[in-house]
Motif scaffolding. Structure first.
Motif, PDB file in Angstrom:
ATOM      1  N   PRO A  17       0.780  -1.236   0.000  1.00  0.00           N
ATOM      2  CA  PRO A  17       0.000   0.000   0.000  1.00  0.00           C
ATOM      3  C   PRO A  17       0.814   1.290   0.000  1.00  0.00           C
ATOM      4  CG  PRO A  17       0.094  -0.859   2.214  1.00  0.00           C
ATOM      5  CD  PRO A  17       0.786  -1.865   1.328  1.00  0.00           C
ATOM      6  N   GLY A  18       2.132   1.208   0.180  1.00  0.00           N
ATOM      7  CA  GLY A  18       2.940   2.419   0.346  1.00  0.00           C
ATOM      8  C   GLY A  18       3.488   2.947  -0.952  1.00  0.00           C
ATOM      9  N   TYR A 196      -8.608   3.717   1.801  1.00  0.00           N
ATOM     10  CA  TYR A 196      -8.252   2.300   1.945  1.00  0.00           C
ATOM     11  C   TYR A 196      -6.744   2.155   2.085  1.00  0.00           C
ATOM     12  CZ  TYR A 196      -8.056  -2.719   0.723  1.00  0.00           C
ATOM     13  OH  TYR A 196      -7.826  -4.072   0.717  1.00  0.00           O
ATOM     14  N   ASN A 197      -5.995   2.803   1.204  1.00  0.00           N
ATOM     15  CA  ASN A 197      -4.541   2.665   1.250  1.00  0.00           C
ATOM     16  C   ASN A 197      -3.917   3.348   2.445  1.00  0.00           C
ATOM     17  OD1 ASN A 197      -4.703   1.436  -1.446  1.00  0.00           O
ATOM     18  ND2 ASN A 197      -2.497   1.843  -1.477  1.00  0.00           N
ATOM     19  N   ARG A 200      -4.265   0.893   5.238  1.00  0.00           N
ATOM     20  CA  ARG A 200      -3.384  -0.272   5.101  1.00  0.00           C
ATOM     21  C   ARG A 200      -1.925   0.091   5.313  1.00  0.00           C
ATOM     22  NH1 ARG A 200      -8.659  -1.227   4.750  1.00  0.00           N
ATOM     23  NH2 ARG A 200      -9.111  -3.412   4.278  1.00  0.00           N
ATOM     24  N   ALA A 201      -1.491   1.231   4.789  1.00  0.00           N
ATOM     25  CA  ALA A 201      -0.101   1.641   4.991  1.00  0.00           C
ATOM     26  C   ALA A 201       0.177   1.914   6.471  1.00  0.00           C
ATOM     27  CB  ALA A 201       0.213   2.876   4.155  1.00  0.00           C
ATOM     28  N   SER A 202      -0.776   2.537   7.133  1.00  0.00           N
ATOM     29  CA  SER A 202      -0.626   2.790   8.568  1.00  0.00           C
ATOM     30  C   SER A 202      -0.570   1.474   9.338  1.00  0.00           C
ATOM     31  CB  SER A 202      -1.786   3.648   9.082  1.00  0.00           C
ATOM     32  OG  SER A 202      -1.850   4.878   8.405  1.00  0.00           O
ATOM     33  N   LEU A 203      -1.455   0.552   8.962  1.00  0.00           N
ATOM     34  CA  LEU A 203      -1.492  -0.751   9.622  1.00  0.00           C
ATOM     35  C   LEU A 203      -0.193  -1.521   9.390  1.00  0.00           C
ATOM     36  CD1 LEU A 203      -3.213  -2.806  11.201  1.00  0.00           C
ATOM     37  CD2 LEU A 203      -4.068  -3.642   9.001  1.00  0.00           C
ATOM     38  N   ASP A 222      -3.621  -3.412  -1.399  1.00  0.00           N
ATOM     39  CA  ASP A 222      -3.441  -2.129  -2.092  1.00  0.00           C
ATOM     40  C   ASP A 222      -4.528  -1.914  -3.130  1.00  0.00           C
ATOM     41  OD1 ASP A 222      -1.820   0.134  -3.505  1.00  0.00           O
ATOM     42  OD2 ASP A 222      -2.124  -1.396  -5.049  1.00  0.00           O
ATOM     43  N   LYS A 223      -4.908  -0.636  -3.313  1.00  0.00           N
ATOM     44  CA  LYS A 223      -5.843  -0.279  -4.388  1.00  0.00           C
ATOM     45  C   LYS A 223      -5.346   0.872  -5.260  1.00  0.00           C
ATOM     46  CE  LYS A 223     -10.194  -1.978  -2.470  1.00  0.00           C
ATOM     47  NZ  LYS A 223     -11.615  -1.659  -2.151  1.00  0.00           N
TER      48      LYS A 223
END
Length: 303
Positions: A17-18, A196-197, A200-203, A222-223
């Protein structure tokens, strides 16, 4: 000092996601020597990746990046330069081969100029050459890196995960130029996909720092770029599914591709994961090899 030996790691950018932000270094290395000679001009010897087509000229990243630092520090002192490369990082496969050349050249020139620049300053120069910092940062610093731009200046935060991880890099024979992969991404995305991203990047960062790797399965989703690039890598969704079925936390496109990288526990059967992914590529008429890797924590260094 007229000669220096450099080791620079492969890198994997985006980390799911990053997009253009996260990166990691892994223990697959190019080794390069730079020697200042009395014979004017460029000399190049290459073993491994690129041996058939890399040539000694000023636009070659290994020479151009060296000269970027050398000319700035020495006011353009004319020299002869001999470069020997042992290249293990696959080229145009999403494992940072161009970044490794840039970082090796900058670091070698800096070493031969009595370490005139700090690593943070080299990051800025490398980013100017590469265009974005997500690959050059982990090549410089090692570990995981979170990179960002502020007023056109690159910055990066290095971190190490709480617990070890294994990375299974499955490398198809087919190259995927970064320029082509970038063309596949739309200029705008839906707001919900951006949210969404962000989550996810934070997670992902939280899972790495806390060691709560049970979150990695969702954290690597990732989206922003992978759905748009999926058609460029045959069987991609099935390769992802095979990795998870064989025991990986999840799998992602490494950088712009075509390499697919699975994240796994050191206790996982990494050979099984790798072979499951390779088999899916084979079913899609794509031969692939694999590397089972650890995180590199040092980045570029003299050896």
């Amino acid at each position: 000092m007229k000669k220096v030996f450099i080791q620079v790691p492969a890198t994997s950018a985006n980390c799911g996601p990053g997009f253009d932000t996260l990166g990691l270094a892994c223990n697959l290395y190019n080794e390069v020597s730079y020697e200042i000679t009395d014979k004017k001009g460029f000399q190049l010897e290459v073993e491994g990746e690129g041996a058939d087509y890399l040539k000694p000229f000023g636009r070659n990243l290994a020479f151009a990046s060296f000269l970027r630092v050398w000319n700035a520090v020495t006011d353009g002192e004319r020299i002869g330069l001999k470069v020997k490369m042992l290249n293990r990082i696959p080229m145009s496969r999403g494992l940072g081969s161009s970044s490794s050349a840039i970082v090796a050249g900058l670091y070698a020139a800096n070493a031969l100029c009595d370490d005139h620049y700090t690593k943070d300053e080299l990051l800025g120069i490398a980013t100017e050459i590469e265009g974005h910092p997500d690959n050059v940062a982990p090549a410089l610093y090692g570990g995981f890196t979170i990179s960002y731009m502020e007023q056109e200046k690159a910055h990066s935060l290095r971190l190490l995960p709480a617990k070890p991880l294994k990375f299974i890099a499955v490398v198809p024979d087919s190259k995927l130029p970064t320029s082509l992969a970038r063309q596949a991404i739309p200029k705008t995305v839906p707001h919900k996909d951006a949210v969404y991203n962000t989550s996810r990047a934070s997670l992902l960062v939280g899972a790495l720092l806390s060691g709560n790797y049970e979150y990695l399965g969702m954290a690597l989703e990732d989206k922003l770029h992978q759905p748009y690039r999926a058609h460029l890598i045959p069987g991609l969704s099935d390769v992802f599914a095979a990795a998870k079925e064989a025991g990986a936390y999840n799998a992602i496109i490494s950088g712009a591709g075509s390499t697919v990288m699975a994240y796994a526990s050191p206790e996982a059967d990494c050979e099984r994961i790798a072979k499951a992914m390779v088999d899916v590529f084979a079913a899609n008429n794509e031969h692939a090899c694999y590397h089972i890797l650890d995180l590199d924590t040092e980045g570029v260094k003299k050896v």
